[in-house]
Scaffold this motif. Structure first.
Motif, PDB file in Angstrom:
ATOM      1  N   ILE A  90     -12.889  -1.462  -7.169  1.00  0.00           N
ATOM      2  CA  ILE A  90     -12.611  -1.989  -5.833  1.00  0.00           C
ATOM      3  C   ILE A  90     -11.255  -2.679  -5.869  1.00  0.00           C
ATOM      4  O   ILE A  90     -11.076  -3.678  -6.575  1.00  0.00           O
ATOM      5  CB  ILE A  90     -13.709  -2.964  -5.387  1.00  0.00           C
ATOM      6  CG1 ILE A  90     -15.076  -2.281  -5.477  1.00  0.00           C
ATOM      7  CG2 ILE A  90     -13.451  -3.452  -3.966  1.00  0.00           C
ATOM      8  CD1 ILE A  90     -16.243  -3.199  -5.223  1.00  0.00           C
ATOM      9  N   SER A  91     -10.305  -2.151  -5.134  1.00  0.00           N
ATOM     10  CA  SER A  91      -8.927  -2.637  -5.182  1.00  0.00           C
ATOM     11  C   SER A  91      -8.777  -3.967  -4.459  1.00  0.00           C
ATOM     12  O   SER A  91      -9.601  -4.319  -3.598  1.00  0.00           O
ATOM     13  CB  SER A  91      -7.985  -1.603  -4.549  1.00  0.00           C
ATOM     14  OG  SER A  91      -8.042  -0.378  -5.251  1.00  0.00           O
ATOM     15  N   PRO A  92      -7.720  -4.725  -4.781  1.00  0.00           N
ATOM     16  CA  PRO A  92      -7.485  -5.995  -4.087  1.00  0.00           C
ATOM     17  C   PRO A  92      -7.358  -5.791  -2.582  1.00  0.00           C
ATOM     18  O   PRO A  92      -6.741  -4.829  -2.115  1.00  0.00           O
ATOM     19  CB  PRO A  92      -6.163  -6.482  -4.685  1.00  0.00           C
ATOM     20  CG  PRO A  92      -6.077  -5.810  -6.016  1.00  0.00           C
ATOM     21  CD  PRO A  92      -6.715  -4.471  -5.832  1.00  0.00           C
ATOM     22  N   GLY A  93      -7.951  -6.705  -1.819  1.00  0.00           N
ATOM     23  CA  GLY A  93      -7.848  -6.649  -0.371  1.00  0.00           C
ATOM     24  C   GLY A  93      -8.694  -5.584   0.287  1.00  0.00           C
ATOM     25  O   GLY A  93      -8.506  -5.284   1.470  1.00  0.00           O
ATOM     26  N   THR A  94      -9.646  -4.998  -0.448  1.00  0.00           N
ATOM     27  CA  THR A  94     -10.504  -3.965   0.129  1.00  0.00           C
ATOM     28  C   THR A  94     -11.969  -4.328  -0.070  1.00  0.00           C
ATOM     29  O   THR A  94     -12.303  -5.274  -0.778  1.00  0.00           O
ATOM     30  CB  THR A  94     -10.243  -2.585  -0.507  1.00  0.00           C
ATOM     31  OG1 THR A  94     -10.659  -2.610  -1.880  1.00  0.00           O
ATOM     32  CG2 THR A  94      -8.771  -2.219  -0.431  1.00  0.00           C
ATOM     33  N   SER A  95     -12.830  -3.565   0.570  1.00  0.00           N
ATOM     34  CA  SER A  95     -14.270  -3.727   0.384  1.00  0.00           C
ATOM     35  C   SER A  95     -14.879  -2.371   0.134  1.00  0.00           C
ATOM     36  O   SER A  95     -14.278  -1.321   0.415  1.00  0.00           O
ATOM     37  CB  SER A  95     -14.908  -4.382   1.608  1.00  0.00           C
ATOM     38  OG  SER A  95     -14.782  -3.544   2.743  1.00  0.00           O
TER      39      SER A  95
END
Length: 205
Positions: A90-95
């Motif tokens: 799960i990448s930064p700033g995502t859900s």
């Protein structure tokens, strides 16, 4: 990459994250609000939405046990583990919405059906930052204890969910009453008239 993620998901599947924790670089202090999870239940499917506001990619380990029972590996009913592939992080700033799967095998792993049996469950979860190459930065952790056994939890209690399936089936519509014989309101017209060799429907007008 494969080696790093295997450290997160191997061992006794859910509970033995202690080895995972001690094998990493010292943990940085995690802001509890940087990684949060929220559940949703639809029929017999449980989905957790994982929100990553941290500045690194994360992988997660999640499991559910019957409510008010100890979170032991032998009692795991379902769960989720981040697959060992970069695109699954799960990448930064995502859900990301992750669907729970029934636990199978020994030790139990979340590889079975996504149809969770009816019941009330406590969900324990843990997410960690994944750095490449491994050990190149201090790791951060979020979640309950367990699965992050040696970590300071950022969530004090497991998530309680209740699965009730699709609910009771709708009752069948009532069949309308047959009309009565004219002049004899207590006698209903039969649907068919039978003779020894056959039955014939009564015509309606």
């Amino acid at each position: 990459m494969t080696t790093r993620l295997r450290t997160l998901t191997a061992g006794t599947a859910f509970i033995a994250a202690a080895a995972f924790a001690t094998a990493l670089a010292p943990a940085a202090s995690a802001a509890p609000a940087d990684v949060t999870v929220s559940p949703s239940v639809s029929g017999n499917t449980i989905t957790l939405n994982v929100v990553n506001k941290a500045n690194k990619r994360i992988g997660c380990e999640i499991f559910g046990v019957a409510a008010n029972t100890p979170p032991a590996a032998s009692g795991v009913a379902f769960g989720y583990q981040t697959p060992e592939e970069l695109g699954a992080l799960i990448s930064p700033g995502t859900s990301k919405n992750v669907t729970m799967q029934v636990a199978t095998g020994t030790p139990p792993k979340p590889t079975g059906s996504t149809t969770i049996p009816n019941g009330t469950y406590d969900i324990y979860w843990g997410c960690a930052t994944i750095t490449l190459p491994p050990g190149s930065a201090r790791e951060e952790f979020w979640g309950t204890n367990p699965p992050l056994t040696n970590m300071t939890p950022t969530a004090g209690a497991p998530i309680r969910v209740t699965v009730t399936g699709a609910g009771r089936a709708a009752p069948a519509p009532e069949k309308p009453a047959s009309p009565s014989v004219p002049g004899f309101p207590q006698i209903q017209v039969p649907e068919q008239i039978c003779v020894p060799w056959a039955c014939y429907p009564v015509p309606t007008f």
